[in-house]
Each structure stands twice: as structure tokens, then as C-alpha cells.
Scaffold this motif. Structure first.
Motif, PDB file in Angstrom:
ATOM      1  N   GLU A 218       0.820  -1.207   0.000  1.00 33.60           N
ATOM      2  CA  GLU A 218       0.000   0.000   0.000  1.00 33.60           C
ATOM      3  C   GLU A 218       0.857   1.262   0.000  1.00 33.60           C
ATOM      4  O   GLU A 218       0.563   2.229  -0.685  1.00 33.60           O
TER       5      GLU A 218
ATOM      6  N   GLY B 136      -6.651   1.401   2.402  1.00 37.99           N
ATOM      7  CA  GLY B 136      -5.271   1.747   2.717  1.00 37.99           C
ATOM      8  C   GLY B 136      -4.709   2.891   1.893  1.00 37.99           C
ATOM      9  O   GLY B 136      -3.570   3.294   2.084  1.00 37.99           O
ATOM     10  N   VAL B 137      -5.475   3.412   0.938  1.00 34.42           N
ATOM     11  CA  VAL B 137      -4.961   4.440   0.030  1.00 34.42           C
ATOM     12  C   VAL B 137      -5.775   5.727   0.142  1.00 34.42           C
ATOM     13  O   VAL B 137      -5.235   6.807   0.399  1.00 34.42           O
TER      14      VAL B 137
END
Ligand code: CA
Length: 231
Positions: A87, A223-224
Motif C-alpha cells: 500500500e 489503505g490508500v
């Protein structure tokens, strides 16, 4: 078939670059392949491609460094195509100015869809800018009147929620990192306070989504960050 754009593939795996190049040509694009970062810079200056597909693991330099290098002189859309599933790598690529990313292995249809998003962005920049009113399903945003409606009924958004929504819409289809949103919406220069973004995003979703568990508009990229749905 209409002549579409020129696409530069910077990828050292010949099997992957060959496969992508053939598929792009079938879809009417001109494709150039560079196997190293240095060759990528060289082909860029010779052909001025409309879009770059960039692998992060290159033999002569780190793809992130190459991305930074491109950004010193060009705003060409760059889609990172990387085997690295970490990630943090995706986030740093996006924070360094990549427009999108795809993790290998991917479906060609997905890559073509991302390319179309980048092309549309480019045409918007070249054209007269965004439409004065955004309309999709039950959501409508009038940018001039700063008015947001759900099925014709006006909903009240706080100034931050409104800015968050319009930032997402202006980058429709593109994944936006937490840091990008903190910079654009809150004006923060640094920081990783993703909680702030999450809290405001949850409130915004409650106001515009019908089912916040299955959002129609604001999609989470785990996660981004977030991506406003492309259709
Ligand atoms: Ca590689």
C-alpha cells in the motif's frame, strides 16, 4: 478505427510490455515500449506521448524517482502499473504525482478503463472546464449556486463537506490519497491524520449515499484513499 492517443509503456518485463502494447494497438492506440527509465525519458522527449504507463521496479532506477523526474517538466498523465502490492508504494506514487495505479496482475479491460479516465481528464483540461452542474443518479451538484440536491431536495453540507465532495467530483474516476485530500480540502502541508478524512467522509456519505455500506458514489480504496465512481 479513429486514431487514439500515444502511450508510452515503461516496463522491463518484455512479456508484460508486449502484451500491453498488442492490446493497446488493437484498441487503436500507438504504443511505445521502454525497458529502462533512461530509455523512457528518451522516448518521452522524442514522441511526446499522451499517457505513460510506468512500472515501479526498473533495472536502472526506482520508478518513484523517475516519476518525480517526469513531474519536474511534465504533467502528462502517469498510470503506475506495478507488481508491488504494498500500500505504501501506491500511496507514495500517487502523492508524487501519479494519476492512478494498477497492481499486476490486472485485466486489460481495467487498464483501458483507467486510460479512458486519463484521456477524459486531459480533454477537460484542454476544453472549457467542468460542467456547471454535476448530475448522477439521485445526486446533483450546482457548482455556481453551491447547491447539493438528492432527488431534487436540497441537502445541507458544511463548507468542508462541500469542498470534499466537489474535490472528489472534479477528480472523478481517479484515486485520491488521504494526504492529497488533507492538502486540497484542509490546506495541510504535512500530516497523516487520516482519521479527520474518515470522519468527514462518513458524514458526507450519510448525506448523499442511500446505502453507506454499499456506496454508489464515494468508493473506498483500502489503505490508500477514495475514488468518486466513474459512471
Ligand atoms: Ca519490473
Amino acid at each position: 478505427m479513429d486514431e487514439k492517443g500515444k502511450i508510452l509503456i515503461i516496463e522491463d518485463d518484455k512479456y508484460i510490455s508486449g502484451f500491453i502494447a498488442v492490446s493497446l494497438k488493437k484498441n487503436g492506440y500507438l504504443a511505445y515500449v521502454a525497458e529502462t527509465g533512461a530509455q523512457g525519458l528518451f522516448l518521452y522527449s522524442n514522441h511526446h506521448p499522451d499517457i505513460i504507463l510506468l512500472d515501479l521496479g526498473l533495472p536502472d532506477m526506482d520508478g518513484i524517482d523517475l516519476l518525480k523526474e517526469f513531474r519536474t517538466f511534465s504533467q502528462v498523465p502517469i498510470i503506475v502499473v506495478s507488481a508491488r502490492a504494498h500500500e505504501q508504494e501506491k500511496v507514495s506514487a500517487l502523492d508524487q504525482g501519479a494519476d492512478d495505479y494498477l497492481t499486476k496482475p490486472f485485466f486489460m479491460g481495467e487498464l483501458l478503463a483507467r486510460i479512458r479516465v486519463s484521456e477524459r481528464k486531459k480533454n477537460q483540461v484542454a476544453g472549457q472546464g467542468p460542467e456547471p452542474i454535476f448530475q448522477s443518479d439521485w445526486l446533483s451538484v450546482d457548482f455556481e449556486k453551491r447547491r447539493v440536491s438528492i432527488e431534487g431536495e436540497e441537502v445541507h453540507l458544511t463548507p468542508i463537506e462541500y469542498k470534499l465532495l466537489t474535490t472528489l467530483i472534479h477528480h472523478q474516476g481517479k484515486v485520491l490519497t488521504h494526504l492529497f485530500l488533507l492538502r486540497e480540502v484542509w490546506g495541510y502541508e504535512e500530516g497523516s491524520d487520516t482519521k479527520t478524512v474518515r470522519v468527514f467522509m462518513a458524514n458526507l456519505r450519510r448525506k448523499i449515499e442511500k446505502d453507506t455500506m454499499k456506496p454508489r458514489f464515494i468508493l473506498t480504496e483500502v489503505g490508500v484513499g477514495y475514488r468518486f465512481a466513474d459512471d
